[in-house]
Design an enzyme around this catalytic site. Structure first.
Site, PDB file in Angstrom:
ATOM      1  N   HIS A 105      25.173 -35.682  24.801  1.00 40.55           N
ATOM      2  CA  HIS A 105      24.853 -36.815  23.939  1.00 40.55           C
ATOM      3  C   HIS A 105      24.134 -37.610  25.324  1.00 40.55           C
ATOM      4  CE1 HIS A 105      27.107 -37.023  20.708  1.00 40.55           C
ATOM      5  NE2 HIS A 105      28.586 -35.686  21.708  1.00 40.55           N
ATOM      6  N   GLU A 133      26.121 -31.282  20.258  1.00 40.73           N
ATOM      7  CA  GLU A 133      25.936 -32.158  19.684  1.00 40.73           C
ATOM      8  C   GLU A 133      24.829 -33.438  20.734  1.00 40.73           C
ATOM      9  OE1 GLU A 133      29.911 -34.342  20.276  1.00 40.73           O
ATOM     10  OE2 GLU A 133      30.900 -32.319  20.197  1.00 40.73           O
ATOM     11  N   ASN A 181      33.489 -26.923  25.049  1.00 37.67           N
ATOM     12  CA  ASN A 181      32.685 -28.117  25.011  1.00 37.67           C
ATOM     13  C   ASN A 181      32.500 -29.380  25.218  1.00 37.67           C
ATOM     14  OD1 ASN A 181      29.909 -28.576  22.448  1.00 37.67           O
ATOM     15  ND2 ASN A 181      31.564 -30.118  21.761  1.00 37.67           N
ATOM     16  N   GLU A 217      36.037 -31.583  25.189  1.00 38.47           N
ATOM     17  CA  GLU A 217      36.208 -32.521  26.335  1.00 38.47           C
ATOM     18  C   GLU A 217      37.280 -32.354  27.089  1.00 38.47           C
ATOM     19  OE1 GLU A 217      35.734 -36.489  24.533  1.00 38.47           O
ATOM     20  OE2 GLU A 217      33.687 -35.719  23.561  1.00 38.47           O
ATOM     21  N   ASP A 232      21.765 -35.741  21.226  1.00 35.27           N
ATOM     22  CA  ASP A 232      21.328 -37.120  20.267  1.00 35.27           C
ATOM     23  C   ASP A 232      21.109 -37.667  21.711  1.00 35.27           C
ATOM     24  OD1 ASP A 232      23.987 -37.991  20.963  1.00 35.27           O
ATOM     25  OD2 ASP A 232      24.627 -38.376  18.820  1.00 35.27           O
TER      26      ASP A 232
HETATM   27  C1  XIL Z   1      32.402 -38.318  16.578  1.00 35.87           C
HETATM   28  C2  XIL Z   1      31.402 -38.890  15.343  1.00 35.87           C
HETATM   29  O1  XIL Z   1      30.369 -38.835  14.911  1.00 35.87           O
HETATM   30  C3  XIL Z   1      32.458 -39.794  14.739  1.00 35.87           C
HETATM   31  O2  XIL Z   1      31.812 -40.761  13.137  1.00 35.87           O
HETATM   32  C4  XIL Z   1      33.429 -40.531  14.330  1.00 35.87           C
HETATM   33  O3  XIL Z   1      33.736 -41.461  14.076  1.00 35.87           O
HETATM   34  C5  XIL Z   1      34.224 -40.438  16.168  1.00 35.87           C
HETATM   35  O4  XIL Z   1      33.323 -39.389  16.624  1.00 35.87           O
HETATM   36  N1  XIL Z   1      32.063 -36.209  20.780  1.00 35.87           N
HETATM   37  C6  XIL Z   1      32.828 -35.198  19.781  1.00 35.87           C
HETATM   38  C7  XIL Z   1      32.843 -35.816  18.428  1.00 35.87           C
HETATM   39  O5  XIL Z   1      32.861 -34.314  20.399  1.00 35.87           O
HETATM   40  O6  XIL Z   1      33.233 -35.272  18.118  1.00 35.87           O
HETATM   41  C8  XIL Z   1      32.573 -37.294  18.367  1.00 35.87           C
HETATM   42  O7  XIL Z   1      32.508 -37.250  16.854  1.00 35.87           O
HETATM   43  C9  XIL Z   1      31.361 -37.810  18.827  1.00 35.87           C
HETATM   44  C10 XIL Z   1      31.434 -37.151  20.656  1.00 35.87           C
END
Ligand code: XIL
Length: 328
Positions: A213, A243, A173, A129, A245
């Site tokens: 996401h 990641e 990422n 990020e 979802d």
């Molecule tokens: C999130 C986890 O899923 C949670 O359990 C935690 O509380 C916070 O972080 N982007 C990312 C991840 O790169 O590391 C994040 O993960 C979700 C968003």
């Protein structure tokens, strides 16, 4: 061996999931689902600074060691997440000041952690990020790293990781790169610009990770994502999905309808990538709706449970899982 494991191991593109440490220790059905469906795992937490480094001199490896042991015992590969991020930072590290101290801590951390797992974690989210999210002009995100080192923190993180494990795939990422929105389009442009600058400075980035996401209420811009992927490939970089979802807080209550839309979003993204190249991995941020971060940020107003992931709360395959399996 579970029935699915044999079939899954023939997959051309490794599929995996982020793992939550609590249920990994207590929920046998969760373990079974991971073994059945995944060829690679990544810790949902455990390798973030706040987890690994409660104090400057202390490295706590319990969680990652547990996960690696589980992965290796079941023939699965690992990804590491993450070495430089603005979030999940311990308080002491947020107090870092100046170029010397900040670069020393960043380098020591990466050398220590990547070095410890050298050869056992073939792919790392080195920088997570990096792009800001505060309006139409996408720039470098504020963090203790960027405040003290500017964009150069990215260079330093990648060079250090490269030296610590020359064979590992080093990934930058980020999220919000997928949708047909002005915001996503600005983020794609900003990411390409950043990747070009990194390439021009010979920073050893191997791949771009799409967090993915996916906001359920936004269409995927298939054409623009394909074009973006091909621009990234033209720079000599691979892509992967890290990641995945579907954020379903705005989607219809009806479960069939909701799951169908979620699967459609996932299919559109994977299709847009596959039209250009094979991603080096497809990883979802969790495997079952039973354990997901989504409700922490995107709880539904109607009180219904979120359904962001490929398996439902009872480990049954949802349409999203079928879409993923077709793609990989
Ligand atoms: C999130 C986890 O899923 C949670 O359990 C935690 O509380 C916070 O972080 N982007 C990312 C991840 O790169 O590391 C994040 O993960 C979700 C968003």
């Amino acid at each position: 061996l579970f029935e699915g494991a044999a079939a899954a191991s023939h997959s051309a593109i490794p599929f995996g999931a982020a793992v939550s440490d609590g249920p990994l220790q207590t929920d046998a059905a969760y373990q079974k689902a991971l073994i059945e469906h995944c060829q690679l795992l990544v810790g949902e937490g455990g390798m973030k600074w706040a987890d690994l480094r409660p104090s400057p001199s202390q490295y706590v490896y319990d969680q990652p060691d547990r996960l690696i042991a589980f992965a290796e015992a079941n023939g699965m590969k690992m990804r590491g997440h993450t070495l430089a991020w603005y979030a999940a930072m311990p308080d002491w590290a947020l107090q870092l000041k100046g170029e010397t101290e900040t670069s020393r801590e960043l380098m020591t951390h990466i050398e220590t952690v990547v070095g410890r797992y050298k050869g056992r974690i073939p792919s790392w989210d080195v920088v997570n990020e990096a792009l800001s999210d505060d309006g139409p002009r996408v720039g470098l995100r504020d963090s203790v790293w960027s405040a003290n080192l500017g964009e150069y923190y990215i260079d330093l993180a990648f060079h250090t990781a490269r030296a610590a494990d020359p064979a590992a795939q080093l990934v930058i990422n980020d999220y919000g790169l997928e949708a047909a929105t002005a915001k996503s389009s600005a983020r794609r442009r900003a990411m390409l610009d950043l990747l070009r600058r990194l390439r021009d400075r010979d920073v050893p980035v191997q791949a771009l990770g799409f967090q993915a996401h996916l906001p359920g209420n936004e269409e995927i811009d298939k054409d623009e994502v394909s074009r973006f992927v091909s621009d990234v490939k033209d720079m000599g970089l691979d892509v992967l999905v890290t990641e995945l979802d579907v954020i379903d807080d705005q989607l219809p209550a009806d479960i069939k309808e909701r799951d169908a839309i979620a699967a459609k979003r996932v299919g559109a993204l994977l299709g847009a990538i596959l039209d250009v190249t094979r991603p080096t991995a497809v990883v979802t941020w969790g495997i079952t709706d039973r354990y997901t971060w989504v409700p922490i940020w995107y709880k539904r107003a109607d009180g219904q449970a979120n359904r962001p992931l490929p398996l439902d709360e009872d480990y049954r395959e949802k349409p999203m899982m079928r879409t993923i399996k077709q793609a990989v």
